[in-house]
Design a protein around this motif. Structure first.
Motif, PDB file in Angstrom:
ATOM      1  N   ARG A  34      17.761  41.867  72.722  1.00  0.00           N
ATOM      2  CA  ARG A  34      16.506  42.429  72.907  1.00  0.00           C
ATOM      3  C   ARG A  34      16.700  43.858  73.603  1.00  0.00           C
ATOM      4  NH1 ARG A  34      13.455  42.170  76.831  1.00  0.00           N
ATOM      5  NH2 ARG A  34      14.495  40.528  77.986  1.00  0.00           N
ATOM      6  N   LYS A  35      17.395  44.081  74.428  1.00  0.00           N
ATOM      7  CA  LYS A  35      17.256  45.259  75.443  1.00  0.00           C
ATOM      8  C   LYS A  35      18.360  46.362  74.785  1.00  0.00           C
ATOM      9  CE  LYS A  35      18.412  42.793  79.130  1.00  0.00           C
ATOM     10  NZ  LYS A  35      18.596  41.501  79.027  1.00  0.00           N
ATOM     11  N   LYS A 117      18.907  46.531  71.419  1.00  0.00           N
ATOM     12  CA  LYS A 117      17.636  46.820  71.087  1.00  0.00           C
ATOM     13  C   LYS A 117      17.175  46.223  69.653  1.00  0.00           C
ATOM     14  CE  LYS A 117      14.586  50.971  71.729  1.00  0.00           C
ATOM     15  NZ  LYS A 117      13.654  50.373  72.696  1.00  0.00           N
ATOM     16  N   GLN A 119      14.736  43.010  68.633  1.00  0.00           N
ATOM     17  CA  GLN A 119      13.994  41.990  68.812  1.00  0.00           C
ATOM     18  C   GLN A 119      13.820  40.969  67.932  1.00  0.00           C
ATOM     19  OE1 GLN A 119      11.801  42.255  71.646  1.00  0.00           O
ATOM     20  NE2 GLN A 119      10.448  40.793  71.419  1.00  0.00           N
TER      21      GLN A 119
END
Lengths: 401, 58
Positions: A34-35, A117, A119
């Motif tokens: 996600r990050k 990045k 999600q």
């Protein structure tokens, strides 16, 4: 639409370990984070016990080691302390930022693809809907490994009840602080007034840098940050020059593991599966261990072309036979210890010394328990629910950090 | 009424895991709240380690 054998959601220790071992076994693997940066932000005290390394076959990358630990010093609310220096209390304080990234790099080296990045927005059967750098993609995978942490939603979306209850969850906040003098011991501070149902930790990250954090039970009020501020203000000598260089927060499941880890083609691992130690809230090595188990089973099912809920359940069987009994004993211990009030802690800390603790850890518990109970008979009520377990078993379950 | 003080939030996800309604989602640097799902139970407020959330029953 891209198609993989295995999609791993979450590049923490569990996810990267699962991705690595599955890719090593020849599966086509994608690891979805996600990050924008794997490992950042850190949500952890960053301590790890050395005894784990052999147990799970982990080599800690030297770059990820900030400090080496030779034991622990435990404090009661009255500031009486007990030192422990056993093999089980030797360890490291890591830089999780580096550590997590190294684990992902290891996965990439053996062929896992990685998205950052990215999600996961939804899951429908074999298909993950992923927003990657703002673009919507679909990723299809025969097996999905949900290593999406305490905020996991994948498990719940496929119908596994993984909602954490406040009672069985601790919430933590931590400052990484400069100008805190450190030794080679971790410091743990107990007491309802200090950290109800949890503890304050000072984990040395260098000779004058430490992670200073607190975890408290979810039903406790006010919130964790208030306890941390109070602790720091309450120890002006120690922290007079201390300056935060980072603030971190996180959620720590400290209850039982999920009732089921596998549903359909989804396997849940690590913190998402509540595979976290109920006593100290540590989960790095448990996560790696579970990730390795899940990754191996998933790859085996792919290689044998036998992917089904029942074949993937092999992972759950392995986990439960290896870990569940100890986990539940430690949960019982947590539930006893959480009933202690400050006076109980004070009596325990003023009655016991290092020799007693040594005796206790060696299994010779009777004289130690007797010593405490003579001074505080009401503790018997707290200890009695533990009597369903043998004392030897409990001590064994308690010893490992 | 759910209110998040975004200046205090560190996207740790504590509120997300305890939400019984799946009304909260953790994006990279943002907590997304779905008012339609939220039942204003306040569990997220108790969970938040940073006291960044307030929930008032309407």
């Amino acid at each position: 639409m891209r198609t993989y054998d295995i999609a791993v959601v979450g590049a923490g220790p569990a996810g990267s370990s699962a991705a690595r071992v599955a890719a090593e076994a020849g599966a086509k693997v994608i690891l979805i984070e996600r990050k924008k940066e794997i490992g950042n932000p850190v949500r952890c005290g960053e301590g790890i016990g050395k005894h784990w390394l052999d147990e799970i076959g982990l080599k800690v990358p030297p770059r990820a080691i900030c400090a080496e630990l030779n034991g622990a010093i435990l404090f009661g609310p009255n500031m009486k302390s007990i030192k422990i220096k056993t093999d089980e209390t030797k360890g490291y304080v890591l830089d999780r930022n580096v550590f997590d990234r190294e684990l992902a790099i290891d996965a990439a080296r053996v062929g896992a693809e990685i998205l950052v990045k990215a999600q996961v927005v939804d899951i429908e059967g074999n298909t993950l809907k992923v927003a990657h750098m703002g673009e919507k993609n679909e990723i299809k995978a025969s097996v999905i490994i949900a290593a999406d942490g305490g905020e996991s939603v994948i498990a719940r979306k496929v119908g596994i009840n993984s909602t954490a209850t406040l009672y069985d969850t601790d919430f933590g906040v931590e400052y990484e602080m400069a100008n805190v003098e450190c030794t080679d011991l971790i410091e743990i501070y107990f007491g309802r007034s200090v950290a109800p149902r949890g503890y304050v930790w000072v984990f040395p990250k260098g000779k004058d840098v430490a992670n200073v954090g607190v975890g408290i039970g979810g039903l406790e009020q006010p919130n964790a940050i208030s306890y941390l501020e109070k602790f720091i203000k309450g120890h002006p000598d120690r922290f007079k020059d201390a300056q935060p260089v980072a603030v971190k927060a996180g959620v720590i499941p400290v209850g039982a593991p999920l009732e089921t880890f596998v549903k359909g083609n989804v396997m849940v691992v690590g913190t998402a599966a509540h595979q976290v130690d109920p006593i100290h809230g540590g989960g790095i090595c448990l996560a790696i261990d579970a990730g390795l188990m899940a990754g191996k089973v998933a790859a085996k099912c792919i290689n044998e072309k036998k992917v089904s809920e029942s074949s993937l359940k092999e992972y759950e069987k392995i986990w439960r036979s290896k870990r569940e009994s100890k986990h539940m004993k430690r949960l019982a211990l947590r539930k006893a210890v959480e009933k202690l009030d400050d006076d109980d802690f004070n009596v325990i800390f003023s009655s016991l010394d290092e020799n007693d603790l040594d005796l206790l850890l060696k299994g010779n518990y009777a004289p130690v328990v007797q010593k405490v109970l003579l001074r505080r008979p009401q503790l018997l009520k707290i200890l009695s629910p533990l009597s369903q377990y043998g004392a030897g078993e409990l001590i064994k379950a308690f010893k490992d950090w | 009424m759910f209110r998040l003080n975004e200046n205090r939030c560190m996207y740790c996800g504590s509120c997300v895991g305890v939400c019984p309604q799946l009304a909260l989602v953790l994006d990279e640097v943002k907590i997304r709240h779905d008012a339609k799902r939220c039942i204003e139970c306040g569990i997220c407020m108790r969970a938040c380690p940073l006291s960044a959330i307030t929930v008032k029953k309407e």
